[in-house]
Design an enzyme around this catalytic site. Structure first.
Site, short mmCIF file in Angstrom:
data_model
loop_
_atom_site.label_atom_id
_atom_site.label_comp_id
_atom_site.label_asym_id
_atom_site.label_seq_id
_atom_site.Cartn_x
_atom_site.Cartn_y
_atom_site.Cartn_z
N ARG A 235 -17.46 -24.14 -17.17
CA ARG A 235 -18.55 -23.85 -15.92
C ARG A 235 -19.28 -24.08 -17.23
NH1 ARG A 235 -16.63 -22.66 -11.23
NH2 ARG A 235 -18.63 -21.12 -11.61
N GLU A 264 -26.21 -27.17 -9.16
CA GLU A 264 -26.04 -28.83 -8.97
C GLU A 264 -26.16 -28.38 -7.78
OE1 GLU A 264 -21.84 -28.07 -9.65
OE2 GLU A 264 -21.47 -27.77 -11.80
N HIS A 283 -18.43 -32.00 -10.66
CA HIS A 283 -17.40 -31.13 -10.86
C HIS A 283 -16.06 -31.30 -9.90
CE1 HIS A 283 -18.46 -26.56 -10.38
NE2 HIS A 283 -17.00 -26.77 -10.41
#
Length: 324
Positions: A235, A264, A283
Site C-alpha cells: 500500500r 494514484e 500499481h
C-alpha cells in the site's frame, strides 16, 4: 426478491461482465456508476438504496455508510486492501465488508522479487548507461554483492511475504521479519529499528492501518546501516516517498522500487520520476491473465453469497485478510 447492487467505480474494463454475473445469479437491478468521491457514492446510494455495494477506489466513509445502512448488507472491495472503507462504521451498522484476498498472491510476490532483484543487480543504471553509449560493467562491481551474503528484511510476513522469503532463500539470503503476528514460520522476528540496521533489502507486505502509515519514514531511514534496497508492492501509504527520495539522494538507501503510491496516478511532477536507481510501476503487481478475472469474479461472488444468505442481525463480518 429483487435486489439492487451499486457498482461504484472500476478501472478494470467494461463492467458488463460483472452485470452479467450478477443477473445470472440473482434477481437483481445493477446500477453502474462512475464515482470518484465519497459524495458521489452517497448521491448514488440515496438514489438507488442498494442492498450491496461493489467498490474499487471510490471511498466509503462513515457518511456513506450512514446513508447505506437501512438497506445495504455488504460492501465488496474489488481488490485486497480495504483502507478506503470505514470498516468500523460498517461494522457498527451491521454491514459486511469483504475483499478478494487471494487473487494475486503469486503475482505480487513475483513482482516484489523482480523489482528487488533488478535494483540489487543495478539493472536500471546499467541499462541507462548502455543506452547512453557506455560499456563499463567493472565500475559497478563494487556496488553489487552476492545474495548469499545479504539479509532480506520483510515488513509483514503473510502469504505474499512468505513467498518472497522463499524465493530469496533459494540464493541463500538470510530472512528477518518485523510483524506483530507470530505465524511460527521459522523466520527470525526483530524490531523495526533492528530490521533497519540489518537489512540489505527491505520489502513491504503489510496492510495500511494507522500504526503502519509511513512505517518507512524519517525515523526508519535514519536507522538504516547497509544502504538497503527498499521495495513496496503493498500500500502506498506505508512509505513516506519524499523522505525515501531524500534518503536515496544522500546515499542512505541504494535503490527504491515502488508499485503503489499515496495518490494514484502518480503526479507528473513527482520527484521520484527523475530519481536514479529507482523502478516505478503503475500499481501493476497484481496483474496477470489469471488474476484479473479472479478479482472481478471474487468481488461478485462476495455479493451473491451475502445476498443469498439469511440476514445475520447486526453482526458485521469485516474483512480480516488484507495485504498479507
Amino acid at each position: 426478491m429483487t435486489h439492487t447492487v451499486l457498482l461504484t467505480d472500476s478501472d478494470l474494463g467494461d463492467r458488463g461482465l460483472e452485470v452479467s454475473w450478477l443477473t445470472a445469479e440473482l434477481d437483481v437491478e445493477v446500477v453502474v456508476a462512475h464515482c470518484t468521491t465519497a459524495e458521489d457514492v452517497a448521491r448514488e446510494v440515496r438514489a438507488c438504496r442498494p442492498d450491496a455495494i461493489v467498490t474499487q477506489w471510490a471511498p466509503i466513509d462513515a457518511a456513506v455508510v450512514a446513508e447505506a445502512a437501512p438497506s445495504c448488507r455488504i460492501i465488496s472491495r474489488l481488490g485486497i486492501g480495504i483502507d478506503m472503507i470505514d470498516v468500523s462504521a460498517a461494522e457498527a451498522a451491521g454491514i459486511q465488508v469483504r475483499n478478494v484476498a487471494h487473487y494475486c498472491t503469486e503475482e505480487v510476490a513475483t513482482h516484489a522479487v523482480a523489482v528487488a532483484l533488478s535494483l540489487w543487480r543495478r539493472l536500471p543504471d546499467l541499462d541507462r548507461e548502455v543506452r547512453a553509449g557506455s560499456w563499463g560493467a567493472a565500475a559497478h562491481a563494487g556496488r553489487i554483492s552476492r545474495l548469499s551474503d545479504a539479509t532480506l528484511g520483510l515488513v509483514g510476513c503473510g502469504r505474499i511475504g512468505r513467498l518472497v522469503a522463499r524465493a530469496f532463500e533459494a540464493w541463500g539470503t538470510r530472512v528477518i521479519v518485523f510483524d506483530p503476528v507470530d505465524a511460527r514460520d521459522g523466520y527470525e522476528r526483530v524490531g523495526l529499528a533492528t530490521l533497519a540496521e540489518r537489512a540489505d533489502i527491505v520489502s513491504l507486505h503489510a496492510p495500511l492501518v494507522d500504526s503502519t502509515r509511513h512505517i518507512v519514514g524519517e525515523d526508519f531511514l535514519a536507522a538504516v546501516q547497509r544502504r538497503p534496497i527498499v521495495v513496496n508492492t503493498a500500500r502506498g501509504g506505508l512509505i513516506d516517498v519524499d523522505a525515501a527520495v531524500a534518503a536515496l539522494d544522500d546515499g542512505r538507501i541504494g535503490g527504491l522500487g515502488l508499485d503503489v503510491f499515496d495518490v494514484e496516478p502518480l503526479s507528473e511532477d513527482a520527484a521520484i520520476r527523475h530519481a536514479p536507481s529507482t523502478i516505478i510501476t503503475p500499481h501493476a503487481a497484481w496483474c496477470s491473465a489469471q488474476a484479473l478475472p479472479d478479482l472481478r469474479r471474487g468481488a461478485i461472488d462476495n455479493v451473491v453469497e451475502a445476498l443469498t444468505q439469511l440476514p445475520a442481525g447486526n453482526a458485521a463480518v469485516a474483512a480480516t485478510e488484507m495485504v498479507r
